[in-house]
Design a protein around this motif. Sequence first.
Motif, PDB file in Angstrom:
ATOM      1  N   VAL A  19     -41.499  22.627  -4.534  1.00  0.00           N
ATOM      2  CA  VAL A  19     -40.346  21.761  -4.298  1.00  0.00           C
ATOM      3  C   VAL A  19     -39.860  21.180  -5.626  1.00  0.00           C
ATOM      4  N   ARG A  20     -40.810  20.793  -6.456  1.00  0.00           N
ATOM      5  CA  ARG A  20     -40.432  20.259  -7.780  1.00  0.00           C
ATOM      6  C   ARG A  20     -39.760  21.343  -8.624  1.00  0.00           C
ATOM      7  N   GLN A  21     -40.294  22.568  -8.570  1.00  0.00           N
ATOM      8  CA  GLN A  21     -39.693  23.663  -9.329  1.00  0.00           C
ATOM      9  C   GLN A  21     -38.277  23.959  -8.847  1.00  0.00           C
ATOM     10  N   LEU A  22     -38.066  23.882  -7.545  1.00  0.00           N
ATOM     11  CA  LEU A  22     -36.721  24.071  -7.018  1.00  0.00           C
ATOM     12  C   LEU A  22     -35.775  22.988  -7.547  1.00  0.00           C
ATOM     13  N   ALA A  23     -36.242  21.748  -7.564  1.00  0.00           N
ATOM     14  CA  ALA A  23     -35.415  20.644  -8.052  1.00  0.00           C
ATOM     15  C   ALA A  23     -35.058  20.838  -9.518  1.00  0.00           C
TER      16      ALA A  23
END
Length: 364
Positions: free
Chosen positions: A279-283
Amino acid sequence: MRETGADRRQRVLAVVEARGEVRVTDLAAELEVSVITARRDVEDLARAGRLRRGHGVARSLVPVRQAPVPGERDTGVVALVVPERHAYLNEVVHGARAALEEAGTRIVLHPAPQVAGADRPIVERALAGDDVRGLLIAPRWRTVDAEAADDGWLAGVDVPVVLLERRPRRGSALHARDSVCTDHWFGMHLAVTHLVALGHRRLVLAARDDSPTARALRAAFAEICAARPEVEDATTVLSAPDAGADPAAAEGPSLAGVVRERGASGVVMHGDVDALMLVRQLAEAGIAVPRDCSVVAYDDVVAALGSPPLTAVAPAKAEVGRLAAGLLLERLGAEAGPARQIAVLPELKVRGSTRSFDRVERKY
């Protein structure tokens, strides 16, 4: 997933309670941690009133039963073999332990190192004890070949055996043994159905590929998506560079790259920690959750702690352990009939990481 300090202390406590008294140096060697770490864990557990400290030893507050109480059946000792540092199975272990202790049965934990073929010598050593009368085991089975290699000898063990969170291959020798497993097909069905109901039509599964659970989830995702006419595209990628049995597979595109390339708006992620990181990588790639992409995690150990809290499929892991222990106790009491394969249905916990798909609002 890295083992937490709380999980490690639970393993320390399980070993101490199973044996009554254990040297700290032996604990460190068995759990594969430093003596300093083992000593610190013992001190923390002693301060919490969970065990007693001695000079270089840890002592249980729960008496170890050496013989059956008159009038009770003697169920002996149950050996529990699980992969070391496998956080997913911790709740399974706790569920089994509670059921066995309630029945007055002593349980001895044998963590198996992350080495191919490690289960067999551990089981053989455990069964060499005259008082070991049953086996609960969750083989690592990193590959299908590893599962096939274990089939013959494990099916031939001469004490009652119940497989934990493992479903034997159809027609294998282990197919005739008892097993209790989460119904991962149903869990994936919950995740895909939830996303489709929200209007998502292009889906991605980010999953490991080095465990029976991961392989079951991958197969279920492909089957379920193929059977849903609403799903326009379904793609599977590794959830982490080290998540596959084949190192070459780690060279594929990133999750964010796949989401962009496929125009995906819904993602199912196997493993809570991997999910939080992804999720952090997507952000970081400009894909906001849930504005641009809805995410469902599979595990629900720490999914609720995410930002946003992650919608998650939650296997009833403690119930799996409890039911497996109950099956084994029936075998030990000569009460069981034909072998049984029990599937435990997981639940879907809806939180803030999923929402209705809005093509206009999506920014990428």
